[in-house]
Design a protein around this motif. Structure first.
Motif, PDB file in Angstrom:
ATOM      1  N   ILE A  22       0.837  -1.205   0.000  1.00 29.07           N
ATOM      2  CA  ILE A  22       0.000   0.000   0.000  1.00 29.07           C
ATOM      3  C   ILE A  22       0.872   1.255   0.000  1.00 29.07           C
ATOM      4  CG2 ILE A  22      -1.688   1.333   1.333  1.00 29.07           C
ATOM      5  CD1 ILE A  22      -2.840  -1.331   2.335  1.00 29.07           C
ATOM      6  N   LEU A  46      -6.460   2.625  -5.855  1.00 34.47           N
ATOM      7  CA  LEU A  46      -7.212   1.639  -5.081  1.00 34.47           C
ATOM      8  C   LEU A  46      -7.176   0.277  -5.761  1.00 34.47           C
ATOM      9  CD1 LEU A  46      -8.945   1.433  -2.490  1.00 34.47           C
ATOM     10  CD2 LEU A  46     -10.953   1.764  -3.922  1.00 34.47           C
ATOM     11  N   ALA A  49      -3.857  -1.271  -5.007  1.00 35.10           N
ATOM     12  CA  ALA A  49      -3.819  -1.762  -3.623  1.00 35.10           C
ATOM     13  C   ALA A  49      -4.524  -3.110  -3.514  1.00 35.10           C
ATOM     14  CB  ALA A  49      -4.479  -0.746  -2.690  1.00 35.10           C
ATOM     15  N   TYR A  50      -5.447  -3.361  -4.397  1.00 32.67           N
ATOM     16  CA  TYR A  50      -6.177  -4.632  -4.457  1.00 32.67           C
ATOM     17  C   TYR A  50      -5.393  -5.684  -5.250  1.00 32.67           C
ATOM     18  CZ  TYR A  50      -9.702  -7.785  -6.476  1.00 32.67           C
ATOM     19  OH  TYR A  50     -10.394  -8.881  -6.918  1.00 32.67           O
ATOM     20  N   SER A 326     -10.136   6.088   5.746  1.00 33.88           N
ATOM     21  CA  SER A 326      -9.618   5.641   4.447  1.00 33.88           C
ATOM     22  C   SER A 326      -8.422   4.712   4.612  1.00 33.88           C
ATOM     23  CB  SER A 326      -9.225   6.847   3.584  1.00 33.88           C
ATOM     24  OG  SER A 326     -10.363   7.633   3.286  1.00 33.88           O
ATOM     25  N   TYR A 330      -8.228   0.953   2.930  1.00 31.67           N
ATOM     26  CA  TYR A 330      -7.143   0.453   2.077  1.00 31.67           C
ATOM     27  C   TYR A 330      -6.579  -0.865   2.616  1.00 31.67           C
ATOM     28  CZ  TYR A 330      -6.607   4.078  -1.453  1.00 31.67           C
ATOM     29  OH  TYR A 330      -6.802   4.890  -2.543  1.00 31.67           O
ATOM     30  N   VAL A 333      -9.022  -3.490   1.637  1.00 30.59           N
ATOM     31  CA  VAL A 333      -8.889  -3.784   0.205  1.00 30.59           C
ATOM     32  C   VAL A 333      -7.720  -4.740  -0.038  1.00 30.59           C
ATOM     33  CG1 VAL A 333      -8.247  -2.784  -2.029  1.00 30.59           C
ATOM     34  CG2 VAL A 333      -9.967  -1.673  -0.620  1.00 30.59           C
ATOM     35  N   ALA A 400     -14.238   5.376  -2.792  1.00 30.80           N
ATOM     36  CA  ALA A 400     -13.244   5.678  -3.824  1.00 30.80           C
ATOM     37  C   ALA A 400     -13.644   6.926  -4.613  1.00 30.80           C
ATOM     38  CB  ALA A 400     -13.078   4.487  -4.767  1.00 30.80           C
TER      39      ALA A 400
END
Length: 438
Positions: A22, A46, A49-50, A326, A330, A333, A400
């Motif tokens: 991240i 995002l 990060a996934y 947030s 994250y 995620v 998001a």
């Protein structure tokens, strides 16, 4: 279930690896020129990060679960607890911190298009299942075959429960239609793969939302007004957070999480006992979601946060409440990403094909209706995830767009729990007819 043991099995080390991933995403996304600047114009942070944890899982570095054989020859099931911890502790905390500054009146002013897109997503799942069976049967009849408890349509009923409601609805459908438990793992696998691919596509779309909204000719005024009102409020109370501010925010967030778990611990068993006493099997399973502790935990957290938004607690938005929320989102995620092994997409192509066709029908119907009613991409994406992803991922997609919009995702997802089993039963009836004619 991963057969081979991953390189790293210690959750503490895995967590550190995910945090480094991240941090890498945020560092590269902060670049104002060069390759990364151009890259993140196309691919949202995002999504990365996934995807990075998914790559780690695919490479065999980490895994959500695996099998270990002891020296006596016994097979032991092992798993990571990271997703459980983030979804049960960090997700509700994030919802609290992101909802403190919510303007509930402005949320309701988003209007009827949000509900239309949510129900469109539901209808897409209901009709998508039987259409997928009919289409795949033309190419591979054995893929949609099976008799008795092994009938594929019985297994697909659990997907309908999951993609309209959530885990509780999925379990209810398993009980209602009695799918072979030995084959159930295959359906869970399809659920994870197809739902995660679709979520990844939605995240990519967020980066192109201006272009998509232009094509849809969408009116984003209400969404922009909500974002503007929250941003203006944040600016009016903005301050450099002190240690006292930070500790009070932590207390508000995790105190609410504690209360939510406490309430869920009483309400879930209470309703579970009541529901188990209902004589009608259909009626009993329709309300199964009320026996889910996760449902009550998310609902209580959201309700408490909305109540706090009417108090002075909302001023902590000025100290960065939604930013801390947030951070938790994250982390969630990343743990969702580690559940995705990209290699396994090709392991069960028949069932995956059904899932892909099914989700494509859901997506095409959403796009068609969004185009007809000129709904913003936000309503399309969140309406879909409130069905397919539920309360764990709908707020991720919503936030998001803007942290202030996370609550919209939660409210729709909770509604999905309520109608999930009923709609899934309707879908299964249609799939039964489709299977009989194929």
């Amino acid at each position: 279930m991963t057969e081979s043991i991953p390189l790293i099995t210690n959750d503490t080390i895995v967590f550190g690896l995910l945090m480094l991933a991240i941090a890498f995403v945020f560092y590269t996304e902060s670049k104002t020129s060069g390759f990364w600047f151009k890259f993140y114009k196309i691919v949202p942070g995002l999504f990365m990060a996934y995807m990075l944890p998914a790559v780690f899982t695919t490479l065999g570095w980490i895994a959500p679960d695996w099998e270990r054989i002891t020296y006596t020859g016994a097979v032991v099931q092992e798993s990571s607890n990271l997703y459980y911890v983030t979804s049960r502790y960090l997700l509700p905390a994030a919802l609290v911190l992101m909802t403190l500054s919510i303007d509930l009146k402005a949320v309701f002013n988003l209007g009827w298009k949000a509900l239309i897109m949510f129900f469109t997503g539901t209808i897409g799942i209901v009709i998508g299942g039987p259409i997928a069976i009919l289409l795949i049967a033309m190419i591979s009849p054995e893929t949609v075959g099976g008799i008795g408890a092994d009938a594929v349509w019985r297994g697909l009923s659990t997907l309908a429960g999951s993609w309209i409601g959530g885990g509780a609805n999925q379990t209810a459908m398993l009980e209602i239609y009695g799918y072979n438990p030995k084959l159930y793992g295959g359906m869970v696998f399809v659920d994870i793969v197809v739902a995660n691919i679709w979520m990844a596509l939605l995240l990519i779309g967020i980066g192109k939302r201006k272009r998509i909204n232009s094509w849809l000719k969408a009116d984003t005024t209400a969404i922009e007004e909500l974002k503007e009102r929250v941003s203006s409020f944040t600016e009016s109370v903005k301050r450099n957070p002190s240690l006292t501010d930070l500790m009070i925010m932590v207390g508000i967030a995790f105190g609410t999480v504690s209360f939510a778990h406490f309430g869920a611990g009483y309400l879930a068993p209470l309703f579970d006992n009541y529901i188990s006493g209902i004589e009608s099997t259909t009626a009993r399973n329709i309300f199964t979601f009320l026996g889910s502790s996760f449902f009550w935990m998310i609902s209580i957290s959201t309700l408490v946060a909305i109540a706090l938004s009417f108090s002075k607690a909302k001023n902590y938005e000025g100290a960065g409440a939604s930013k801390f929320g947030s951070v938790f989102i994250y982390i969630l995620v990343a743990t969702i990403g580690m559940k995705m092994d990209l290699k396994l997409i090709f392991d069960n192509t028949g069932l995956i094909a059904i899932g892909v066709v099914w989700m494509s029908i859901h997506a095409l119907l959403l796009i068609l209706v969004a185009k007809l009613i000129k709904a913003p991409y936000f309503f399309l994406a969140v309406g879909s995830q409130a069905n397919v992803g539920g309360a764990a991922s709908a707020p991720i997609v919503a936030s998001a767009f803007h942290p202030s919009l996370a609550t919209v995702g939660v409210l729709l997802a909770v509604f999905g729990y309520a109608i999930g089993t009923v709609a899934a039963i309707g879908c299964t009836i249609l799939m039964t007819l489709a299977a009989a004619t194929s």
